[in-house]
Design a protein around this motif. Sequence first.
Motif, PDB file in Angstrom:
ATOM      1  N   THR A 166      53.839  56.070  -5.609  1.00 19.08           N
ATOM      2  CA  THR A 166      54.866  55.320  -6.340  1.00 19.08           C
ATOM      3  C   THR A 166      54.700  53.812  -6.169  1.00 19.08           C
ATOM      4  OG1 THR A 166      56.396  55.587  -4.473  1.00 19.08           O
ATOM      5  CG2 THR A 166      56.527  57.190  -6.256  1.00 19.08           C
ATOM      6  N   ASP A 167      54.247  53.383  -4.994  1.00 21.12           N
ATOM      7  CA  ASP A 167      54.021  51.954  -4.794  1.00 21.12           C
ATOM      8  C   ASP A 167      52.871  51.444  -5.650  1.00 21.12           C
ATOM      9  OD1 ASP A 167      56.107  51.678  -3.096  1.00 21.12           O
ATOM     10  OD2 ASP A 167      54.941  51.249  -1.298  1.00 21.12           O
ATOM     11  N   THR A 168      51.847  52.283  -5.835  1.00 19.01           N
ATOM     12  CA  THR A 168      50.735  51.881  -6.707  1.00 19.01           C
ATOM     13  C   THR A 168      51.233  51.581  -8.117  1.00 19.01           C
ATOM     14  OG1 THR A 168      49.147  53.222  -5.449  1.00 19.01           O
ATOM     15  CG2 THR A 168      48.527  52.594  -7.694  1.00 19.01           C
ATOM     16  N   LEU A 209      61.103  47.811 -10.250  1.00 18.83           N
ATOM     17  CA  LEU A 209      61.568  48.217  -8.918  1.00 18.83           C
ATOM     18  C   LEU A 209      62.574  49.356  -9.024  1.00 18.83           C
ATOM     19  CD1 LEU A 209      61.922  47.794  -5.833  1.00 18.83           C
ATOM     20  CD2 LEU A 209      63.651  46.068  -6.387  1.00 18.83           C
ATOM     21  N   GLN A 223      50.702  48.622   1.786  1.00 20.20           N
ATOM     22  CA  GLN A 223      51.958  47.947   1.470  1.00 20.20           C
ATOM     23  C   GLN A 223      51.981  46.489   1.912  1.00 20.20           C
ATOM     24  OE1 GLN A 223      54.756  50.727   3.304  1.00 20.20           O
ATOM     25  NE2 GLN A 223      55.394  51.402   1.287  1.00 20.20           N
ATOM     26  N   PRO A 267      51.801  43.702  -1.727  1.00 18.68           N
ATOM     27  CA  PRO A 267      52.894  42.722  -1.769  1.00 18.68           C
ATOM     28  C   PRO A 267      52.425  41.308  -1.452  1.00 18.68           C
ATOM     29  CG  PRO A 267      53.604  44.679  -0.610  1.00 18.68           C
ATOM     30  CD  PRO A 267      52.133  44.822  -0.831  1.00 18.68           C
ATOM     31  N   LYS A 311      54.327  50.881  -8.959  1.00 13.04           N
ATOM     32  CA  LYS A 311      55.244  49.742  -8.902  1.00 13.04           C
ATOM     33  C   LYS A 311      54.504  48.416  -8.870  1.00 13.04           C
ATOM     34  CE  LYS A 311      57.175  48.637  -4.988  1.00 13.04           C
ATOM     35  NZ  LYS A 311      58.041  48.680  -3.785  1.00 13.04           N
ATOM     36  N   TYR A 312      53.539  48.286  -7.964  1.00 12.96           N
ATOM     37  CA  TYR A 312      52.860  46.999  -7.805  1.00 12.96           C
ATOM     38  C   TYR A 312      52.037  46.631  -9.031  1.00 12.96           C
ATOM     39  CZ  TYR A 312      54.202  47.331  -2.904  1.00 12.96           C
ATOM     40  OH  TYR A 312      54.905  47.434  -1.728  1.00 12.96           O
ATOM     41  N   THR A 337      54.999  57.738  -1.173  1.00 13.00           N
ATOM     42  CA  THR A 337      55.224  56.293  -1.300  1.00 13.00           C
ATOM     43  C   THR A 337      53.960  55.578  -1.762  1.00 13.00           C
ATOM     44  OG1 THR A 337      56.855  56.430   0.489  1.00 13.00           O
ATOM     45  CG2 THR A 337      56.036  54.236  -0.085  1.00 13.00           C
ATOM     46  N   THR A 362      60.769  52.771 -10.269  1.00 11.79           N
ATOM     47  CA  THR A 362      59.860  53.390  -9.295  1.00 11.79           C
ATOM     48  C   THR A 362      60.599  53.874  -8.050  1.00 11.79           C
ATOM     49  OG1 THR A 362      59.314  51.150  -8.468  1.00 11.79           O
ATOM     50  CG2 THR A 362      57.793  52.167 -10.043  1.00 11.79           C
ATOM     51  N   GLN A 363      61.743  53.268  -7.736  1.00  8.34           N
ATOM     52  CA  GLN A 363      62.548  53.781  -6.634  1.00  8.34           C
ATOM     53  C   GLN A 363      63.067  55.177  -6.979  1.00  8.34           C
ATOM     54  OE1 GLN A 363      63.376  52.476  -3.367  1.00  8.34           O
ATOM     55  NE2 GLN A 363      63.820  54.656  -3.380  1.00  8.34           N
ATOM     56  N   ASN A 369      60.199  57.645  -6.659  1.00  4.57           N
ATOM     57  CA  ASN A 369      59.892  57.957  -5.262  1.00  4.57           C
ATOM     58  C   ASN A 369      60.822  59.033  -4.720  1.00  4.57           C
ATOM     59  OD1 ASN A 369      60.445  57.392  -2.179  1.00  4.57           O
ATOM     60  ND2 ASN A 369      58.410  56.583  -2.599  1.00  4.57           N
TER      61      ASN A 369
END
Length: 512
Positions: free
Chosen positions: A167-169, A192, A23, A27, A171-172, A164, A195-196, A199
């Motif tokens: 889901t972050d993968t 954003l 993370q 970012p 999202k980013y 996370t 993907t929230q 999650n």
Amino acid sequence: MKMEKTQNASRNIVFGVSLKVYQILLPFIMRTVMMYTIGVEYLGLNSLFTSVLQVLNLAELGVGSAMVFSMYKPIAEDNSITICALMKLYRTYYRVIGGIILVVGLLLTPFMPKLISGTIPEDMNIYFLYLLNLLATVLTYWLFAYRNSVLQAHQRNDLISKVTLVTDTVKYLLQIAALVVLHDYYCYVIVLLLTQALNNVLTAIIAKRVFPQYNPEGKLAQNEIKQINGKIRDLFTSKLGYTIVSSADTIVISAFLGLTVLAQYQNYYYIMSSIIGFMSIIYASITAGVGNSMITKSVDQNYREYCVFSLLVSVVSGICGACFLCLYQPFMTLWMGENLLLPFSLVVLLCVYFWIYEYIMMASVYKDAGGIWHQDRFRPLISGVVNLALNLATVRFIGLYGIVLSTIVSMAIVSAPWITSNIFKLIFKKNPIIYVVKIVYYVFSTVLASTVAYVLTSLISINGWIGLIIKAIVCVASSVFVMVILLCRMKEFSDALYLIARMFHLEKLLKK
């Protein structure tokens, strides 16, 4: 049920650290991409939205912390009926909270432009962007958020970390594509939001599979609900104070100094907050275990563990502070360029800010685990009010210096002494003077280690990424060496080594 606290904590830390590295890196890449594709003002706008939504999250009141705390005892007693009833109450509260945030957020919409000093990019509809961010926040409460409490109370934060990570993968990757391919900030925010929601849904599915015996059903006795509501009321003042401290700086900088200055400051704060995030993994991983120890161990045993914890956090914070002091400026030069550098004196202040903040967060673990929110309820609020008042009084005269100094003063003069007094009076029932002497010695060790590291790294004339890596190695090695020399004779030091060895199943090596 007695938890395997060391095993759970070590597992949570491993997964949590892995997630945090991830993370930070992505970012970081995205922040860089945003800077060089759509401009520095968008970085500042991101920070402003985050701070405004943190204020709106006051509606949460501390429900999550109160619910997790309320589950410690029924989990220890294997009381599934009570846990299910708590989940049902949690679900009801969060549905109401999401609605309150939505309504208040909509009412604040017309005032958003007034929180920005200077120019706004011409192609930006600030109202629409704000509403998208608002909806993403509301969804965190409406989509199965209550199931997270079961994982947290059982020290299964590692499962939350895995979800996370997935889901972050998504999202980013989608957000970077939105910036690089489409150059569209609107798509960036829409990703954003989606993907929230993903999650929340995935976390709820995992929680249901791991703990199928828990469902939101049943009803608590009125006296139990009354106790929980009392904890929530106590947590509200605490949450209000923390929100003022964390959000006031950003909002005041935006309103008085503009989005560009805010982005400049946030570049530095992003690095520091990334390390704070690593530290928070440790705190989150052990809080449930500490809460369990409050029930199963004596006061003296808990105090001894607290002293060990204090030493570990002080050493890690000291080493991190030394790295900030030595590496901030060369890293920022390579990352964002010399035109976005802050003065070195501000770097020093950020190092002080970081150490005091970590001390308070470390003490807050025991405050939360011990459930002393009622007695501690006014501390964060008063600290936050002092911070905001000093912000407004000094920002026009000394700019960013006033912002950072205000936060340091509010934490060092109000928050840190107050929380220490509460913990020792209400949990350990001891005079804190001996402990305070230890903390003063830890501060001295940190200052000396940081000074030695800075002097040594200043002698390195190599520039570029190679020079930065060499400075980092020298900084870490020298600061660790100095702190070990200064602290190795303390009893807490050997206890800390044994604790670390247990976490990684290496205790047999120490016995040899």
